[in-house]
Write an enzyme that holds these catalytic residues in place. Sequence first.
Site, PDB file in Angstrom:
ATOM      1  N   ARG A 268     -17.000 -32.576  54.641  1.00 37.46           N
ATOM      2  CA  ARG A 268     -17.482 -31.242  54.276  1.00 37.46           C
ATOM      3  C   ARG A 268     -18.855 -31.329  53.599  1.00 37.46           C
ATOM      4  NH1 ARG A 268     -17.414 -25.757  55.030  1.00 37.46           N
ATOM      5  NH2 ARG A 268     -17.722 -24.666  53.055  1.00 37.46           N
ATOM      6  N   GLU A 364      17.427 -32.109  42.393  1.00 36.22           N
ATOM      7  CA  GLU A 364      17.991 -33.369  41.874  1.00 36.22           C
ATOM      8  C   GLU A 364      17.784 -33.518  40.365  1.00 36.22           C
ATOM      9  OE1 GLU A 364      18.058 -36.906  44.277  1.00 36.22           O
ATOM     10  OE2 GLU A 364      17.752 -35.699  46.079  1.00 36.22           O
TER      11      GLU A 364
HETATM   12  N1  CAA Z   1      26.266 -42.272  34.653  1.00 29.28           N
HETATM   13  C1  CAA Z   1      27.614 -42.290  34.456  1.00 29.28           C
HETATM   14  N2  CAA Z   1      28.253 -41.395  33.719  1.00 29.28           N
HETATM   15  C2  CAA Z   1      27.515 -40.427  33.135  1.00 29.28           C
HETATM   16  C3  CAA Z   1      26.128 -40.342  33.288  1.00 29.28           C
HETATM   17  C4  CAA Z   1      25.492 -41.325  34.081  1.00 29.28           C
HETATM   18  N3  CAA Z   1      24.183 -41.310  34.296  1.00 29.28           N
HETATM   19  N4  CAA Z   1      25.653 -39.287  32.598  1.00 29.28           N
HETATM   20  C5  CAA Z   1      26.721 -38.731  32.016  1.00 29.28           C
HETATM   21  N5  CAA Z   1      27.840 -39.414  32.348  1.00 29.28           N
HETATM   22  C6  CAA Z   1      29.201 -39.149  31.896  1.00 29.28           C
HETATM   23  C7  CAA Z   1      29.258 -39.249  30.374  1.00 29.28           C
HETATM   24  O1  CAA Z   1      29.483 -40.579  29.959  1.00 29.28           O
HETATM   25  C8  CAA Z   1      30.401 -38.337  30.030  1.00 29.28           C
HETATM   26  O2  CAA Z   1      31.616 -39.031  30.267  1.00 29.28           O
HETATM   27  P1  CAA Z   1      32.924 -38.757  29.349  1.00 29.28           P
HETATM   28  O3  CAA Z   1      33.246 -37.302  29.497  1.00 29.28           O
HETATM   29  O4  CAA Z   1      33.959 -39.657  29.922  1.00 29.28           O
HETATM   30  O5  CAA Z   1      32.482 -39.093  27.949  1.00 29.28           O
HETATM   31  C9  CAA Z   1      30.300 -37.242  31.089  1.00 29.28           C
HETATM   32  O6  CAA Z   1      29.570 -37.806  32.185  1.00 29.28           O
HETATM   33  C10 CAA Z   1      29.611 -36.003  30.577  1.00 29.28           C
HETATM   34  O7  CAA Z   1      28.318 -36.395  30.142  1.00 29.28           O
HETATM   35  P2  CAA Z   1      27.402 -35.439  29.259  1.00 29.28           P
HETATM   36  O8  CAA Z   1      28.182 -34.968  28.072  1.00 29.28           O
HETATM   37  O9  CAA Z   1      26.133 -36.151  29.027  1.00 29.28           O
HETATM   38  O10 CAA Z   1      27.209 -34.206  30.236  1.00 29.28           O
HETATM   39  P3  CAA Z   1      26.378 -32.864  30.037  1.00 29.28           P
HETATM   40  O11 CAA Z   1      27.207 -31.734  30.483  1.00 29.28           O
HETATM   41  O12 CAA Z   1      25.770 -32.841  28.667  1.00 29.28           O
HETATM   42  O13 CAA Z   1      25.226 -32.931  31.132  1.00 29.28           O
HETATM   43  C11 CAA Z   1      23.292 -33.581  32.322  1.00 29.28           C
HETATM   44  C12 CAA Z   1      24.490 -33.979  31.431  1.00 29.28           C
HETATM   45  C13 CAA Z   1      22.383 -34.784  32.248  1.00 29.28           C
HETATM   46  C14 CAA Z   1      22.555 -32.337  31.832  1.00 29.28           C
HETATM   47  C15 CAA Z   1      23.843 -33.358  33.760  1.00 29.28           C
HETATM   48  O14 CAA Z   1      24.616 -32.210  33.844  1.00 29.28           O
HETATM   49  C16 CAA Z   1      22.763 -33.320  34.794  1.00 29.28           C
HETATM   50  O15 CAA Z   1      22.251 -34.353  35.242  1.00 29.28           O
HETATM   51  N6  CAA Z   1      22.407 -32.098  35.256  1.00 29.28           N
HETATM   52  C17 CAA Z   1      21.506 -31.951  36.359  1.00 29.28           C
HETATM   53  C18 CAA Z   1      22.299 -31.815  37.627  1.00 29.28           C
HETATM   54  C19 CAA Z   1      21.470 -32.126  38.822  1.00 29.28           C
HETATM   55  O16 CAA Z   1      20.692 -33.062  38.853  1.00 29.28           O
HETATM   56  N7  CAA Z   1      21.684 -31.333  39.869  1.00 29.28           N
HETATM   57  C20 CAA Z   1      20.985 -31.579  41.086  1.00 29.28           C
HETATM   58  C21 CAA Z   1      21.852 -31.211  42.239  1.00 29.28           C
HETATM   59  S1  CAA Z   1      21.555 -32.174  43.632  1.00 29.28           S
HETATM   60  C22 CAA Z   1      20.211 -31.545  44.415  1.00 29.28           C
HETATM   61  O17 CAA Z   1      19.414 -30.843  43.877  1.00 29.28           O
HETATM   62  C23 CAA Z   1      20.111 -32.071  45.752  1.00 29.28           C
HETATM   63  C24 CAA Z   1      19.188 -31.405  46.674  1.00 29.28           C
HETATM   64  O18 CAA Z   1      19.187 -30.210  46.869  1.00 29.28           O
HETATM   65  C25 CAA Z   1      18.281 -32.237  47.461  1.00 29.28           C
END
Ligand code: CAA
Length: 415
Positions: A268, A364
């Site tokens: 450009r 995600e």
């Molecule tokens: N690995 C393993 N276990 C896990 C974990 C991890 N990374 N994170 C949490 N956990 C477990 C915890 O140990 C806990 O276990 P216990 O109940 O046995 O103690 C349980 O999960 C609950 O954990 P939290 O209390 O931390 O959960 P929370 O309700 O506070 O939420 C959050 C955590 C990080 C906010 C979660 O809800 C989250 O990641 N939310 C975002 C959801 C998401 O990414 N959605 C995307 C959908 S997919 C998409 O978008 C696809 C597409 O279209 C292409």
Amino acid sequence: MTVNLTAEALVWQKIAREVAEEYVRPRAAECDRKAVYNFEGMTAAGEAGLLSVWIPKEYGGAGAGILSLAVVVEELARADSGFGVAFAVNALGSFPLLVGGTEEQKRRYLPRIAKGKALISFALSEKNAGSDAQSLRVRAIEDGDSYVIHGEKKWNTGGPVSDLFTVFAVTDPSSKSRRISAFLVEKGTPGLEIGKVEPAMGIRTIPVSETHFKGVRVPKTQLLGGVPGLGFAHAMKTLDWARPGVASQAVGAAQGALDYALVYANRRQAFGAPISSFQMVQKMLADMAMKTESARWLVYAAASAVDRQDPALTKMSAMAKCYACDIAVEVATDAVQVFGGYGFMEDYPVAKFYRDAKILQIYEGTNQIQRLVIARNLIKEVAGLAHLDAYIPKEVQRDHLPAAEGRVPQGTPGA
Ligand code: CAA
């Protein structure tokens, strides 16, 4: 590209680049304009073995891991960021099987996915359960040897073209930590219906739909892992593994937008010279390149952390996802700026990169959720810094840093 990749990842990068240039880039504008899926591109990706990259060898895959997956997604997204997602959702959909499937489930489904014979998607989100994934309401009720699934999923990326769905549903409403289970549901199961296909502003080559479950009966063999109540943990682990893939879509999108901006800036002319000779344009190009390259390094580091199951992988994945997706939006925005008025028009490919980029900060796990995950993990690591207390004078600690008395810190969900 300057980052050292494994020899294996370099091989997959080359194959992905060839598929991208032959089958993906040439159709990118048309698939976006008509909102059609690039089946030809996905078939080519399958035939080249790209859909087998992350699947272990014992299940018919290449066993090349998440780093190789990241470079493949990057190359595909560089040519067409929508196609990058269309490809990567197959990894997202199949990770629950890898993290929690029974041996029988893995043997039944993974070889078909690896060969490109079955497309798979991930059905977690609902109208009222996006960031707060635990509050989902789709119900799976035990009935003899089966579960019967009722309810609606939202933002099922790739749903309309999927042969298999990983579906998260409530099996025990009375439980807090064992409320949710995951199920493998095949297309064609009675009661499984694709609902509204969303009119999205970007990534229009991949259909995103509502998916309805109207009494979908699946045998108990379809319960992921064979044990109820592990669904939320499966979902979280899946997202840990998948977020480097979204981040690599972002690096690909940023690189793709930068590529076009460089070519355009060199051609450009303004004020009698190519605009690439102007320092303000050079500054933009340099910033775009620095951001893209630094995101790439972080993504490869996160992908490698998943491959070696590093204890810090949750934090690394969230950091890569958040940073790379933020910079993809910035770089795509600057690419439009380099093109000036033409960038705002659909004649050039940068407008599409700009439209495609925004969703990266949302799906995600929003980038707000990623920051929360990063901070939570950082705070857990503070114990490793306890020796630094020695450098804070005792009287200062006594007067200014009294022990907390059970206060819930701000920013904790549910607080
Ligand atoms: N690995 C393993 N276990 C896990 C974990 C991890 N990374 N994170 C949490 N956990 C477990 C915890 O140990 C806990 O276990 P216990 O109940 O046995 O103690 C349980 O999960 C609950 O954990 P939290 O209390 O931390 O959960 P929370 O309700 O506070 O939420 C959050 C955590 C990080 C906010 C979660 O809800 C989250 O990641 N939310 C975002 C959801 C998401 O990414 N959605 C995307 C959908 S997919 C998409 O978008 C696809 C597409 O279209 C292409």
